[in-house]
Design an enzyme around this catalytic site. Structure first.
Site, PDB file in Angstrom:
ATOM      1  N   TRP A 165       1.038  -1.093  -0.136  1.00  0.00           N
ATOM      2  CA  TRP A 165      -0.086  -0.129  -0.140  1.00  0.00           C
ATOM      3  C   TRP A 165       0.961   1.376   0.045  1.00  0.00           C
ATOM      4  O   TRP A 165       0.320   2.139  -0.512  1.00  0.00           O
ATOM      5  CB  TRP A 165      -1.059   0.035   1.176  1.00  0.00           C
ATOM      6  N   ASP A 237     -14.502 -10.418  13.505  1.00  0.00           N
ATOM      7  CA  ASP A 237     -14.647 -11.373  12.539  1.00  0.00           C
ATOM      8  C   ASP A 237     -15.466 -10.811  11.620  1.00  0.00           C
ATOM      9  O   ASP A 237     -16.606 -10.889  12.002  1.00  0.00           O
ATOM     10  CB  ASP A 237     -14.831 -12.815  12.952  1.00  0.00           C
ATOM     11  N   PHE A 238     -15.217 -10.335  10.178  1.00  0.00           N
ATOM     12  CA  PHE A 238     -16.339  -9.790   9.496  1.00  0.00           C
ATOM     13  C   PHE A 238     -17.216 -10.632   8.971  1.00  0.00           C
ATOM     14  O   PHE A 238     -18.232 -10.402   8.204  1.00  0.00           O
ATOM     15  CB  PHE A 238     -15.670  -9.052   8.466  1.00  0.00           C
ATOM     16  N   ARG A 253      -7.810  -6.669  -1.200  1.00  0.00           N
ATOM     17  CA  ARG A 253      -7.209  -7.883  -1.424  1.00  0.00           C
ATOM     18  C   ARG A 253      -7.835  -8.883  -0.213  1.00  0.00           C
ATOM     19  O   ARG A 253      -7.221  -9.360   0.461  1.00  0.00           O
ATOM     20  CB  ARG A 253      -5.818  -7.914  -0.845  1.00  0.00           C
ATOM     21  N   HIS A 256     -10.837 -11.801  -2.869  1.00  0.00           N
ATOM     22  CA  HIS A 256      -9.888 -12.807  -3.686  1.00  0.00           C
ATOM     23  C   HIS A 256      -9.561 -13.972  -3.062  1.00  0.00           C
ATOM     24  O   HIS A 256      -8.911 -15.034  -3.477  1.00  0.00           O
ATOM     25  CB  HIS A 256      -8.659 -12.129  -4.619  1.00  0.00           C
ATOM     26  N   ASP A 257      -9.589 -13.969  -1.606  1.00  0.00           N
ATOM     27  CA  ASP A 257      -9.232 -15.160  -0.608  1.00  0.00           C
ATOM     28  C   ASP A 257     -10.340 -16.009  -0.693  1.00  0.00           C
ATOM     29  O   ASP A 257      -9.838 -17.248  -0.142  1.00  0.00           O
ATOM     30  CB  ASP A 257      -8.841 -14.481   0.772  1.00  0.00           C
ATOM     31  N   ASN A 303      -1.969 -18.029  -7.292  1.00  0.00           N
ATOM     32  CA  ASN A 303      -1.453 -17.963  -6.127  1.00  0.00           C
ATOM     33  C   ASN A 303      -2.505 -18.102  -5.192  1.00  0.00           C
ATOM     34  O   ASN A 303      -2.302 -18.549  -3.955  1.00  0.00           O
ATOM     35  CB  ASN A 303      -0.576 -16.478  -6.005  1.00  0.00           C
TER      36      ASN A 303
END
Length: 346
Positions: A165, A237-238, A253, A256-257, A303
């Site tokens: 960032w 915890d969202f 980011r 994408h997890d 990845n």
């Protein structure tokens, strides 16, 4: 005799097959402190001096330095028949740890974690899941328990995001005018690096960094800087806990997890928490419409296969996820850099 077309094809094949060697040269030079040493030296150094100061072998050091020259990471000048090495502008800017734009922590994370997972790419393709068990012997059913498998690993990952960032934060936050959103919540905001860029770019906003307790505690212990009164930190915890009140929720980011189902669940929670007129800003590396480029984003998507549950996505795929959660006016903006921005409103 080999034809020109065949030679070109073999050259391409060589470059592809040797790519892992190139990355290891970069990783080794970062780990050994080559760029830091040369940055601190008042004048260029010969290989013997570099080896002595780093405590490395003379033969290995010379080979590494000369390869870094070929990769344009170092430059060399000959004086009285002796090769003297110094950093290039690229290395001084992005690989010296003291540089404000340094990417050295991310290089170390990729060397010590990402690279080891990629050794099992073929198995990841067979299984369709990440490779933490094979790489580290760590079960990955709880994704971030595996990613943050030790305090040292967690800190290295957080420092790596700081690096990212410091280079890309301003461009993604400036992709849209976010000044209409005075209350911002950075979900999974880690160390607060993106939050710092946000309050710098938008003086009228306040940012809440929301992340799991271990990350927030580490952020407060290692990353807080005096004078950041407009940034606050909240543990949670969202996927499970109530989300902080905000006009804009940032997911940088994050999506994408996760699988599409998990992304849909999270976006629906954000939509419920979001006030009318509020929005969500998704920051990710966007694939082309056909999914076959850019190459960097395709590699990031692989990845995600070897390290997470998710993947990189196209603008249309993000629009579909956001629309299904109830968001409207979905806008996608490419920045010309590694990361792009998607803004949607309630």
């Amino acid at each position: 005799m080999t034809s020109p077309d065949a030679r070109a094809a073999l050259s391409l094949l060589d470059r592809c097959s040797q790519g892992f060697m190139v990355s290891q040269v970069l990783f080794a030079a970062c780990e050994l402190g080559v760029f830091d040493l040369l940055a601190e030296a008042p004048e260029p150094l010969d290989a013997a001096t570099v080896a002595r100061r780093l405590g490395t072998s003379s033969r290995g050091t010379e080979l590494l330095l000369d390869t870094c020259v070929s990769l344009k990471l170092l430059q060399v000048q000959m004086t009285s028949g002796k090769a003297l090495y110094e950093n290039t502008e690229l290395s001084n800017t992005y690989l010296v740890r003291s540089s404000p734009r340094s990417q050295s922590n991310m290089m170390l994370y990729m060397a010590r974690t990402t690279y080891l997972c990629w050794a099992h790419l073929a198995q990841a393709v067979r299984e369709g899941k990440n490779q933490y068990v094979k790489a580290f012997g760590v079960p990955s059913e709880q994704l971030f328990t595996a990613i943050y498998r030790s305090e040292g690993e967690r800190l290295l990952f957080m420092r790596g995001l700081q690096d990212i960032w410091s280079v890309h934060g301003r461009s993604v936050l400036a992709a849209f005018d976010l000044s209409p959103f005075p209350r911002v919540c950075d979900l999974g905001g880690c160390s607060g690096a993106l939050a710092k860029e946000c309050v710098s770019l938008y003086p009228g906003c306040r940012v809440t960094v929301f992340d799991i307790p271990a990350v927030i505690q580490a952020a407060k212990a290692h990353f807080l800087v005096a004078g950041e009164e407009r940034i606050s930190f909240q543990e949670g915890d969202f996927f499970e806990d109530p989300l902080p009140e905000a006009d804009l929720y940032v997911l940088a980011r994050v999506l994408h997890d996760w699988t599409d189902d998990r992304c849909s669940y999270l976006l629906a929670r954000i939509h419920r928490a979001c006030p009318p007129g509020g929005g969500v800003l998704v920051i990710e590396s966007l694939l082309d419409a056909d999914g076959r480029g850019p190459l960097t984003t395709q590699l990031y998507s692989l990845n995600m296969l070897v390290q997470t549950e998710g993947r990189e996505r196209t603008p249309a795929q993000y629009r579909a996820l956001l629309a299904a959660a109830g968001f409207r006016d979905v806008l996608c903006q490419r920045t010309g850099g590694t990361y792009d921005a998607v803004l949607a409103r309630k």
